[in-house]
Design a protein around this motif. Structure first.
Motif, PDB file in Angstrom:
ATOM      1  N   GLU A 131       0.828  -1.205  -0.008  1.00 49.46           N
ATOM      2  CA  GLU A 131      -0.189  -0.038   0.116  1.00 49.46           C
ATOM      3  C   GLU A 131       0.715   1.109   0.040  1.00 49.46           C
ATOM      4  N   ASN A 132       2.187   1.120   0.541  1.00 55.21           N
ATOM      5  CA  ASN A 132       3.186   2.370   0.279  1.00 55.21           C
ATOM      6  C   ASN A 132       3.837   2.392  -0.868  1.00 55.21           C
ATOM      7  N   CYS A 133       3.402   1.441  -1.932  1.00 54.11           N
ATOM      8  CA  CYS A 133       4.206   1.386  -3.180  1.00 54.11           C
ATOM      9  C   CYS A 133       5.746   1.050  -3.017  1.00 54.11           C
ATOM     10  N   LEU A 134       5.812   0.191  -1.906  1.00 56.06           N
ATOM     11  CA  LEU A 134       7.281  -0.544  -1.945  1.00 56.06           C
ATOM     12  C   LEU A 134       7.110  -1.844  -2.748  1.00 56.06           C
ATOM     13  N   MET A 135       8.154  -2.315  -3.439  1.00 58.04           N
ATOM     14  CA  MET A 135       7.933  -3.482  -4.215  1.00 58.04           C
ATOM     15  C   MET A 135       8.634  -4.554  -3.304  1.00 58.04           C
ATOM     16  N   ASN A 136       7.805  -5.619  -3.347  1.00 57.52           N
ATOM     17  CA  ASN A 136       8.237  -6.920  -2.845  1.00 57.52           C
ATOM     18  C   ASN A 136       8.486  -8.102  -3.786  1.00 57.52           C
ATOM     19  N   PRO A 137       9.629  -8.487  -3.920  1.00 49.70           N
ATOM     20  CA  PRO A 137      10.932  -8.631  -3.242  1.00 49.70           C
ATOM     21  C   PRO A 137      11.416  -7.217  -3.293  1.00 49.70           C
ATOM     22  N   ILE A 138      12.278  -6.748  -2.193  1.00 52.50           N
ATOM     23  CA  ILE A 138      12.536  -5.182  -2.123  1.00 52.50           C
ATOM     24  C   ILE A 138      13.856  -4.903  -3.303  1.00 52.50           C
ATOM     25  N   LYS A 139      14.479  -6.126  -3.616  1.00 52.73           N
ATOM     26  CA  LYS A 139      15.718  -5.860  -4.614  1.00 52.73           C
ATOM     27  C   LYS A 139      15.064  -6.038  -5.995  1.00 52.73           C
ATOM     28  N   SER A 140      14.171  -5.180  -6.246  1.00 53.63           N
ATOM     29  CA  SER A 140      13.659  -5.133  -7.506  1.00 53.63           C
ATOM     30  C   SER A 140      13.640  -3.682  -7.969  1.00 53.63           C
ATOM     31  N   VAL A 141      13.511  -3.277  -9.502  1.00 58.54           N
ATOM     32  CA  VAL A 141      13.594  -2.118 -10.129  1.00 58.54           C
ATOM     33  C   VAL A 141      12.426  -2.079 -11.095  1.00 58.54           C
ATOM     34  N   SER A 142      11.966  -0.778 -11.270  1.00 55.39           N
ATOM     35  CA  SER A 142      10.907  -0.784 -12.293  1.00 55.39           C
ATOM     36  C   SER A 142      11.158   0.813 -12.802  1.00 55.39           C
ATOM     37  N   GLY A 143      10.068   0.877 -13.969  1.00 56.82           N
ATOM     38  CA  GLY A 143      10.156   2.287 -14.540  1.00 56.82           C
ATOM     39  C   GLY A 143      10.217   2.457 -15.769  1.00 56.82           C
ATOM     40  N   VAL A 144      10.518   3.411 -16.478  1.00 58.33           N
ATOM     41  CA  VAL A 144      10.310   3.609 -17.812  1.00 58.33           C
ATOM     42  C   VAL A 144      11.643   3.738 -18.613  1.00 58.33           C
ATOM     43  N   LEU A 145      11.725   3.059 -19.806  1.00 58.42           N
ATOM     44  CA  LEU A 145      13.160   3.167 -20.519  1.00 58.42           C
ATOM     45  C   LEU A 145      12.637   4.181 -21.711  1.00 58.42           C
ATOM     46  N   VAL A 146      13.503   5.203 -21.828  1.00 57.97           N
ATOM     47  CA  VAL A 146      13.360   6.244 -22.767  1.00 57.97           C
ATOM     48  C   VAL A 146      14.464   6.104 -23.896  1.00 57.97           C
ATOM     49  N   ALA A 147      13.840   5.950 -24.959  1.00 60.16           N
ATOM     50  CA  ALA A 147      14.723   5.759 -26.286  1.00 60.16           C
ATOM     51  C   ALA A 147      14.903   7.211 -26.907  1.00 60.16           C
ATOM     52  N   GLY A 148      16.038   7.763 -27.087  1.00 60.62           N
ATOM     53  CA  GLY A 148      16.112   9.089 -27.880  1.00 60.62           C
ATOM     54  C   GLY A 148      17.568   9.646 -28.016  1.00 60.62           C
ATOM     55  N   LEU A 149      17.621  10.921 -28.491  1.00 57.98           N
ATOM     56  CA  LEU A 149      18.901  11.243 -28.592  1.00 57.98           C
ATOM     57  C   LEU A 149      19.389  11.554 -26.881  1.00 57.98           C
ATOM     58  N   ARG A 150      20.593  11.600 -27.040  1.00 59.42           N
ATOM     59  CA  ARG A 150      21.461  11.495 -25.772  1.00 59.42           C
ATOM     60  C   ARG A 150      20.983  12.808 -25.032  1.00 59.42           C
ATOM     61  N   ALA A 151      21.071  14.029 -25.973  1.00 58.00           N
ATOM     62  CA  ALA A 151      20.781  15.229 -25.466  1.00 58.00           C
ATOM     63  C   ALA A 151      19.683  15.426 -24.594  1.00 58.00           C
ATOM     64  N   ILE A 152      18.745  14.712 -25.076  1.00 56.68           N
ATOM     65  CA  ILE A 152      17.340  14.982 -24.222  1.00 56.68           C
ATOM     66  C   ILE A 152      17.464  14.737 -22.525  1.00 56.68           C
ATOM     67  N   ASN A 153      18.359  13.767 -22.311  1.00 54.63           N
ATOM     68  CA  ASN A 153      18.563  13.243 -21.101  1.00 54.63           C
ATOM     69  C   ASN A 153      19.305  14.253 -20.375  1.00 54.63           C
ATOM     70  N   TYR A 154      19.873  15.356 -20.716  1.00 51.46           N
ATOM     71  CA  TYR A 154      21.013  16.097 -19.977  1.00 51.46           C
ATOM     72  C   TYR A 154      20.156  17.284 -19.581  1.00 51.46           C
ATOM     73  N   PHE A 155      20.481  17.395 -17.864  1.00 55.19           N
ATOM     74  CA  PHE A 155      19.782  18.306 -17.145  1.00 55.19           C
ATOM     75  C   PHE A 155      20.684  19.020 -16.103  1.00 55.19           C
ATOM     76  N   LYS A 156      20.332  20.161 -15.661  1.00 58.98           N
ATOM     77  CA  LYS A 156      21.319  20.222 -14.383  1.00 58.98           C
ATOM     78  C   LYS A 156      20.418  20.049 -13.114  1.00 58.98           C
ATOM     79  N   PRO A 157      20.917  19.507 -11.968  1.00 61.33           N
ATOM     80  CA  PRO A 157      20.243  19.338 -10.894  1.00 61.33           C
ATOM     81  C   PRO A 157      19.947  20.248 -10.052  1.00 61.33           C
ATOM     82  N   LYS A 158      19.152  21.170 -10.551  1.00 59.17           N
ATOM     83  CA  LYS A 158      18.531  22.329  -9.804  1.00 59.17           C
ATOM     84  C   LYS A 158      17.217  22.546  -9.797  1.00 59.17           C
ATOM     85  N   TRP A 159      16.515  21.462  -9.646  1.00 62.11           N
ATOM     86  CA  TRP A 159      15.086  21.376  -9.298  1.00 62.11           C
ATOM     87  C   TRP A 159      14.835  21.600  -7.931  1.00 62.11           C
ATOM     88  N   ASN A 160      13.634  21.925  -7.808  1.00 64.22           N
ATOM     89  CA  ASN A 160      13.177  21.967  -6.243  1.00 64.22           C
ATOM     90  C   ASN A 160      13.594  20.758  -5.323  1.00 64.22           C
TER      91      ASN A 160
END
Lengths: 243, 217
Positions: free
Chosen positions: A188-217
């Motif tokens: 219910e807290n969105c924790l994956m079980n088994p804990i050692k799991s990963v999930s997400g989205v894979l973004v395919a595109g130009l490398r440049a779209i992934n570059y950003f400065k870590p200055k978000w709130n």
């Protein structure tokens, strides 16, 4: 939707160096005999009990926009909301190292061998990161087979819980991907079980779209700044391609 | 050669610092065989070694895997001392009840904190993971700890820390226990907001903070 059949333990095996780096040990201290030996032991334990399984499903930007919106808890402005709209292809994925690894870590820690348990935990974290990289390559291969790759295209994974994408985003991701079929459940807290799991989205595109400065709130409360390492990895791979 | 207590303490401290489990056990047995009391050896030998480890870790001269090995050596020595310590009712550095809050299953970080707290002479009662708010309350009532440690690894489980603190207040228990919080997403700012007494960003800091809170630091 497809299970990633080619995923094996061999693909995910960390080196002692990578595990010790994950635990904050600087390069010049990695060869300490005792620590190195225990790390090798932890890797052996990992190879005996990891049961990796992965799942991947390509989706449209429209579908992912719905998943990304999640429960409406994301930060107001995030890098990913700009990045995925510029992507060429998207896929959602999930990967687990299996329940035995988590149980083994728990067992070691409860049997007073926190040293081996702690290093095994770090070993599994490195393996999970390698798993995400494996999925990136897997999608690249799919696109390559379809002759959809052009110069400077890369695939990078993003996960709920990082860079402003709220962890509650797991709910819609799970609804779409159904990782229960490879043994991953969500509490219910969105924790994956088994804990050692990963999930997400894979973004395919130009490398440049992934570059950003870590200055978000939300960067103010970030303790890892792993985005910087990820961007460095992209830049390094671009350099390698050129050379 | 005559048995020299000070030299023996130093050797024991170094065995802990070096993470040499076998040597720590050997020196502990020798100390007991030569009539050193368990409490004296614990304080001047093993804990003294862990103090050095804690300071080096804080200063960036030692790293987590080395600290874990040191704590393992320390605990191996301590196992030999336990029977005498319990006979003599030796005073611990303080009592800590600790657990990972409701809905959260992460326990490695918490276990490392426990390991190091025990290494520093604290008595620790581990409630495990996914601990219900009611359990924290009943355990505080039962054990009357000096410190309650709350751990969370997810932004979605952090609010459970605040609920525990509120419930301690409702049950008139808040003033009798200091509260320390920690975990990957937890910040000092969050700790202040929810009314915790302290925040620790890593296991080494947790030991230092707990010592201060029990006036042992």
């Amino acid at each position: 939707m497809s299970k990633i059949d080619s995923l094996t333990i061999a693909e995910l095996m960390p080196t002692p160096e990578s595990v010790l780096r994950q635990m904050g040990v600087p390069k010049q201290r990695i060869n300490l005999d005792k620590v190195y030996g225990l790390t090798e032991d932890a890797i052996k334990v990992f190879s005996d009990c990891a049961e990796p399984a992965g799942l991947l499903s390509e989706i449209s930007k429209k579908e992912f926009a719905f998943i990304y919106k999640g429960e409406g808890n994301n930060a107001k402005n995030t890098p990913l909301e700009h990045i995925f709209t510029e992507a060429d292809n998207l896929a959602v994925y999930a990967l687990t190292l299996g329940n035995k690894v988590s149980k083994k870590i728990e067992e070691l820690c409860n049997s007073d061998d926190v040293a081996l348990g702690g290093i095994l935990d770090a070993t599994a974290s490195v393996a999970a990161d390698k798993g995400a990289e494996f999925c990136e390559q897997y999608l690249l291969d799919i696109l390559s087979n379809r002759k959809l790759l052009t110069h400077d295209i890369c695939v990078l994974a993003y996960s709920p819980g990082y860079c402003g994408w709220h962890v509650s985003g797991q709910k819609k991701l799970f609804h779409r991907l159904k990782p229960e079929q490879i043994g991953i459940t969500l509490n219910e807290n969105c924790l994956m079980n088994p804990i050692k799991s990963v999930s997400g989205v894979l973004v395919a595109g130009l490398r440049a779209i992934n570059y950003f400065k870590p200055k978000w709130n939300f960067c103010e409360i970030c303790t890892t700044y792993s985005c910087l390492q990820r961007m460095k990895r992209l830049r390094d791979s671009a350099k390698n391609e050129k050379s | 050669m005559a048995f020299d207590k000070q030299v023996h303490y130093e050797l024991a401290a170094n065995s802990v610092i070096d993470g040499n489990q076998e040597r720590a056990v050997e020196l502990t047995q020798e100390a007991l065989d030569n009539g050193i009391t368990a409490k004296e050896f614990l304080d001047n030998g093993l804990i003294s070694g862990m103090d050095v480890v804690g300071a080096r870790f804080r200063d960036g001269d030692m790293f987590l895997p080395e600290v874990l090995l040191a704590a393992r050596a320390m605990k191996a020595g301590m196992e030999l001392l336990k029977p005498e310590l319990s006979k003599t009712n030796a005073k611990s550095a303080g009592k800590v009840v600790i657990g990972t809050v409701n809905g959260d299953l992460h326990d490695v970080g918490k276990n490392i904190v426990i390991y190091m707290l025990e290494g520093a002479g604290f008595t620790v009662i581990d409630l495990g993971v996914n601990v219900a708010m009611e359990t924290f309350i009943s355990e505080v009532k039962q054990h009357k700890p000096d410190i309650l440690g709350l751990s969370a690894f997810l932004t979605t489980t952090m609010p459970a820390m605040e609920k525990v603190i509120e419930s301690l207040q409702e049950n008139q228990l808040r003033k009798q226990v200091k509260i320390i919080v920690g975990g990957a997403p937890v910040t000092e700012c969050f700790a202040n907001e929810i009314g915790a007494d302290a925040f620790a960003e890593d296991a080494g800091t947790a030991v230092i903070v707990c010592k201060k809170m029990t006036k042992n630091g």
